[in-house]
Design an enzyme around this catalytic site. Structure first.
Site, PDB file in Angstrom:
ATOM      1  N   HIS A 167       0.856  -1.288   0.116  1.00 52.11           N
ATOM      2  CA  HIS A 167      -0.018  -0.030   0.082  1.00 52.11           C
ATOM      3  C   HIS A 167       0.741   0.994  -0.038  1.00 52.11           C
ATOM      4  CE1 HIS A 167       0.767  -0.460   4.296  1.00 52.11           C
ATOM      5  NE2 HIS A 167       0.610   0.958   4.352  1.00 52.11           N
ATOM      6  N   HIS A 192       9.381  11.029  -6.051  1.00 53.93           N
ATOM      7  CA  HIS A 192       7.966  11.210  -6.417  1.00 53.93           C
ATOM      8  C   HIS A 192       7.523   9.641  -6.666  1.00 53.93           C
ATOM      9  CE1 HIS A 192      10.078  11.065 -10.281  1.00 53.93           C
ATOM     10  NE2 HIS A 192       9.012  10.394 -10.838  1.00 53.93           N
ATOM     11  N   GLU A 204       3.575  11.535 -10.878  1.00 54.37           N
ATOM     12  CA  GLU A 204       3.875  11.896 -12.273  1.00 54.37           C
ATOM     13  C   GLU A 204       2.844  10.933 -13.107  1.00 54.37           C
ATOM     14  OE1 GLU A 204       7.691  10.828 -15.457  1.00 54.37           O
ATOM     15  OE2 GLU A 204       7.648  10.200 -13.198  1.00 54.37           O
TER      16      GLU A 204
END
Length: 141
Positions: free
Chosen positions: A8, A67, A116
């Site tokens: 997760h 990211h 992204e």
């Protein structure tokens, strides 16, 4: 003993309601459960969790390239960009990129977590780097 997959993703957020709306609208996340300070979603089979943490600094995170990237199709790229604009999501300047490295949209959630949407695959990236980044060393496993 082997790692199987990502279990997760959990993000610390400052405003649960604002973040729930963001993840529902941007990612199409389906809210599974909501408490006073937590929410769980299903994002196309991925477990996404939000936990409220109000008293932590959030102002320098945007300077990191850290990211999480999600795959989108090339056909959906412009539509996704327009959707982010419509939702008034903070879209970041992307790095200069060769077209063989495919397309990306960088953006943040309300707490500055960077994401992204990318149209390429790992193999696209490796193929491009093998041709253009001669200083890199590649390994076969």
């Amino acid at each position: 003993m082997t790692v199987q997959s990502i279990n997760h993703l959990l993000f610390s957020v400052s405003d649960l309601e604002k973040s729930i709306a963001f993840y529902e609208n941007v990612f199409g996340a389906k809210l599974l459960v909501k408490g006073n300070s937590t929410a769980y979603f299903d994002v196309n089979g991925l477990w996404l969790a939000l936990n409220v943490e109000k008293d932590i600094p959030r102002n320098d995170i945007q300077y990191s390239y850290t990211h999480i990237a999600f795959t989108i199709s090339e056909d959906e790229f412009d539509k996704m960009y327009d959707k982010l604009v419509q939702l008034k999501v903070l879209i970041l300047d992307g790095r200069q990129r060769d077209e063989r490295d495919k397309k990306s949209i960088y953006f943040t959630d309300p707490d500055g977590h960077k994401f992204e949407f990318h149209t390429g695959t790992l193999q696209d990236r490796l193929d491009y780097y093998k041709k253009e980044k001669l200083h890199m060393e590649f390994f076969n496993h």
